[in-house]
Design a protein around this motif. Sequence first.
Motif, PDB file in Angstrom:
ATOM      1  N   GLY A  53       0.807  -1.214   0.000  1.00  0.00           N
ATOM      2  CA  GLY A  53       0.000   0.000   0.000  1.00  0.00           C
ATOM      3  C   GLY A  53       0.835   1.257   0.000  1.00  0.00           C
ATOM      4  O   GLY A  53       1.896   1.321  -0.636  1.00  0.00           O
ATOM      5  N   ASP A  54       0.365   2.259   0.720  1.00  0.00           N
ATOM      6  CA  ASP A  54       1.035   3.560   0.773  1.00  0.00           C
ATOM      7  C   ASP A  54       2.506   3.393   1.125  1.00  0.00           C
ATOM      8  O   ASP A  54       2.850   2.772   2.132  1.00  0.00           O
ATOM      9  N   THR A  55       3.366   3.958   0.308  1.00  0.00           N
ATOM     10  CA  THR A  55       4.802   3.741   0.487  1.00  0.00           C
ATOM     11  C   THR A  55       5.400   4.587   1.593  1.00  0.00           C
ATOM     12  O   THR A  55       6.556   4.398   1.957  1.00  0.00           O
ATOM     13  N   LEU A  56       4.663   5.538   2.103  1.00  0.00           N
ATOM     14  CA  LEU A  56       5.122   6.330   3.246  1.00  0.00           C
ATOM     15  C   LEU A  56       4.348   5.860   4.469  1.00  0.00           C
ATOM     16  O   LEU A  56       3.129   5.986   4.526  1.00  0.00           O
ATOM     17  N   VAL A  57       5.066   5.299   5.420  1.00  0.00           N
ATOM     18  CA  VAL A  57       4.408   4.741   6.606  1.00  0.00           C
ATOM     19  C   VAL A  57       4.813   5.530   7.848  1.00  0.00           C
ATOM     20  O   VAL A  57       5.949   5.966   7.973  1.00  0.00           O
ATOM     21  N   GLN A  58       3.848   5.689   8.705  1.00  0.00           N
ATOM     22  CA  GLN A  58       4.075   6.408   9.951  1.00  0.00           C
ATOM     23  C   GLN A  58       4.244   5.401  11.080  1.00  0.00           C
ATOM     24  O   GLN A  58       3.602   4.347  11.104  1.00  0.00           O
ATOM     25  N   GLY A  59       5.120   5.745  12.005  1.00  0.00           N
ATOM     26  CA  GLY A  59       5.348   4.852  13.123  1.00  0.00           C
ATOM     27  C   GLY A  59       5.203   5.574  14.444  1.00  0.00           C
ATOM     28  O   GLY A  59       4.677   6.685  14.510  1.00  0.00           O
ATOM     29  N   ILE A  60       5.735   4.948  15.464  1.00  0.00           N
ATOM     30  CA  ILE A  60       5.673   5.541  16.788  1.00  0.00           C
ATOM     31  C   ILE A  60       6.819   6.523  16.972  1.00  0.00           C
ATOM     32  O   ILE A  60       7.776   6.554  16.175  1.00  0.00           O
ATOM     33  N   LYS A  61       6.720   7.353  17.990  1.00  0.00           N
ATOM     34  CA  LYS A  61       7.767   8.301  18.373  1.00  0.00           C
ATOM     35  C   LYS A  61       8.091   9.302  17.275  1.00  0.00           C
ATOM     36  O   LYS A  61       9.194   9.849  17.251  1.00  0.00           O
ATOM     37  N   GLY A  62       7.151   9.569  16.374  1.00  0.00           N
ATOM     38  CA  GLY A  62       7.359  10.571  15.343  1.00  0.00           C
ATOM     39  C   GLY A  62       8.180  10.123  14.154  1.00  0.00           C
ATOM     40  O   GLY A  62       8.580  10.940  13.324  1.00  0.00           O
ATOM     41  N   PHE A  63       8.460   8.835  14.050  1.00  0.00           N
ATOM     42  CA  PHE A  63       9.232   8.320  12.928  1.00  0.00           C
ATOM     43  C   PHE A  63       8.338   7.985  11.739  1.00  0.00           C
ATOM     44  O   PHE A  63       7.169   7.633  11.893  1.00  0.00           O
ATOM     45  N   GLU A  64       8.921   8.074  10.562  1.00  0.00           N
ATOM     46  CA  GLU A  64       8.277   7.640   9.341  1.00  0.00           C
ATOM     47  C   GLU A  64       9.317   6.967   8.459  1.00  0.00           C
ATOM     48  O   GLU A  64      10.523   7.147   8.654  1.00  0.00           O
ATOM     49  N   ALA A  65       8.850   6.170   7.521  1.00  0.00           N
ATOM     50  CA  ALA A  65       9.770   5.518   6.586  1.00  0.00           C
ATOM     51  C   ALA A  65       9.126   5.486   5.215  1.00  0.00           C
ATOM     52  O   ALA A  65       7.896   5.427   5.082  1.00  0.00           O
ATOM     53  N   GLU A  66       9.972   5.531   4.206  1.00  0.00           N
ATOM     54  CA  GLU A  66       9.490   5.521   2.839  1.00  0.00           C
ATOM     55  C   GLU A  66      10.059   4.325   2.098  1.00  0.00           C
ATOM     56  O   GLU A  66      11.282   4.121   2.066  1.00  0.00           O
ATOM     57  N   PHE A  67       9.182   3.545   1.510  1.00  0.00           N
ATOM     58  CA  PHE A  67       9.569   2.403   0.704  1.00  0.00           C
ATOM     59  C   PHE A  67       9.721   2.868  -0.745  1.00  0.00           C
ATOM     60  O   PHE A  67       8.806   3.485  -1.311  1.00  0.00           O
ATOM     61  N   LYS A  68      10.866   2.573  -1.326  1.00  0.00           N
ATOM     62  CA  LYS A  68      11.107   2.878  -2.736  1.00  0.00           C
ATOM     63  C   LYS A  68      11.511   1.586  -3.438  1.00  0.00           C
ATOM     64  O   LYS A  68      12.658   1.127  -3.307  1.00  0.00           O
ATOM     65  N   ARG A  69      10.585   1.047  -4.183  1.00  0.00           N
ATOM     66  CA  ARG A  69      10.815  -0.238  -4.842  1.00  0.00           C
ATOM     67  C   ARG A  69      11.974  -0.148  -5.829  1.00  0.00           C
ATOM     68  O   ARG A  69      12.808  -1.042  -5.898  1.00  0.00           O
ATOM     69  N   SER A  70      12.031   0.957  -6.575  1.00  0.00           N
ATOM     70  CA  SER A  70      13.050   1.107  -7.615  1.00  0.00           C
ATOM     71  C   SER A  70      14.460   1.127  -7.040  1.00  0.00           C
ATOM     72  O   SER A  70      15.419   0.770  -7.710  1.00  0.00           O
ATOM     73  N   GLN A  71      14.574   1.543  -5.791  1.00  0.00           N
ATOM     74  CA  GLN A  71      15.877   1.615  -5.137  1.00  0.00           C
ATOM     75  C   GLN A  71      16.076   0.509  -4.110  1.00  0.00           C
ATOM     76  O   GLN A  71      17.114   0.457  -3.456  1.00  0.00           O
ATOM     77  N   SER A  72      15.076  -0.366  -3.964  1.00  0.00           N
ATOM     78  CA  SER A  72      15.133  -1.414  -2.933  1.00  0.00           C
ATOM     79  C   SER A  72      15.529  -0.820  -1.585  1.00  0.00           C
ATOM     80  O   SER A  72      16.417  -1.329  -0.892  1.00  0.00           O
ATOM     81  N   SER A  73      14.855   0.286  -1.252  1.00  0.00           N
ATOM     82  CA  SER A  73      15.220   0.977  -0.016  1.00  0.00           C
ATOM     83  C   SER A  73      14.011   1.184   0.882  1.00  0.00           C
ATOM     84  O   SER A  73      12.864   1.202   0.420  1.00  0.00           O
ATOM     85  N   PHE A  74      14.312   1.352   2.136  1.00  0.00           N
ATOM     86  CA  PHE A  74      13.273   1.610   3.145  1.00  0.00           C
ATOM     87  C   PHE A  74      13.930   2.479   4.208  1.00  0.00           C
ATOM     88  O   PHE A  74      14.338   2.018   5.260  1.00  0.00           O
ATOM     89  N   ASN A  75      14.045   3.763   3.913  1.00  0.00           N
ATOM     90  CA  ASN A  75      14.770   4.686   4.785  1.00  0.00           C
ATOM     91  C   ASN A  75      13.870   5.250   5.876  1.00  0.00           C
ATOM     92  O   ASN A  75      12.715   5.586   5.642  1.00  0.00           O
TER      93      ASN A  75
END
Lengths: 114, 117
Positions: A53-75
């Motif tokens: 689903g949505d490639t930008l995910v929100q987490g706890i403690k104010g963190f977020e991460a972005e999934f980029k399939r083309s770069q095989s990354s999850f920063n």
Amino acid sequence: AQSVTQPDIHITVSEGASLELRCNYSYGATPYLFWYVQSPGQGLQLLLKYFSGDTLVQGIKGFEAEFKRSQSSFNLRKPSVHWSDAAEYFCAVALTDSWGKLQFGAGTQVVVTP
Amino acid sequence: EPEVTQTPSHQVTQMGQEVILRCVPISNHLYFYWYRQILGQKVEFLVSFYNNEISEKSEIFDDQFSVERPDGSNFTLKIRSTKLEDSAMYFCASIGTSGGLPSYEQYFGPGTRLTVT
């Protein structure tokens, strides 16, 4: 070979500054993706996860991460770091046919300076 | 909030001795795991356990290791004859299910620090 790479072993950031931790994976298919945090002497706490689903995910403690399939990354990102964010951060992946087994990256140690 | 618990928090043992590390997973979870973290290194998968049997194990998990769910709540890791290199933090984790399949969101216990002298 299947792997999870966290290129930065150690990051120093000033309190109030932004933080970005990098994670790259190498798998044949898109795995499930996770970020965990480990404070000194403590266990692993899940910050956030990405399944689909949505490639930008929100987490706890104010963190977020972005999934980029083309770069095989999850920063992982945080706009403004607090002193309590000093910890070790682990990126992890789970393959969908793996009985939930997690494979972890080597971790990034975050130091927060005043 | 339900949590995974582990005992003891710290175990010191002599080389060659047997140790049992204990975990109580979250009560309605069905998938259980052990991981270890050697000081300064990354977390490594040891074994997964489902339906009273091992579902997957790593090459680390040799014949010296065994796991058991002796009752409805505990999940144990036994090391039969400890070696110096077994010194590490051992984490237990568990997963619930969604539609009969693992939900993939692992909850970790606080860990047991094993020191082999």
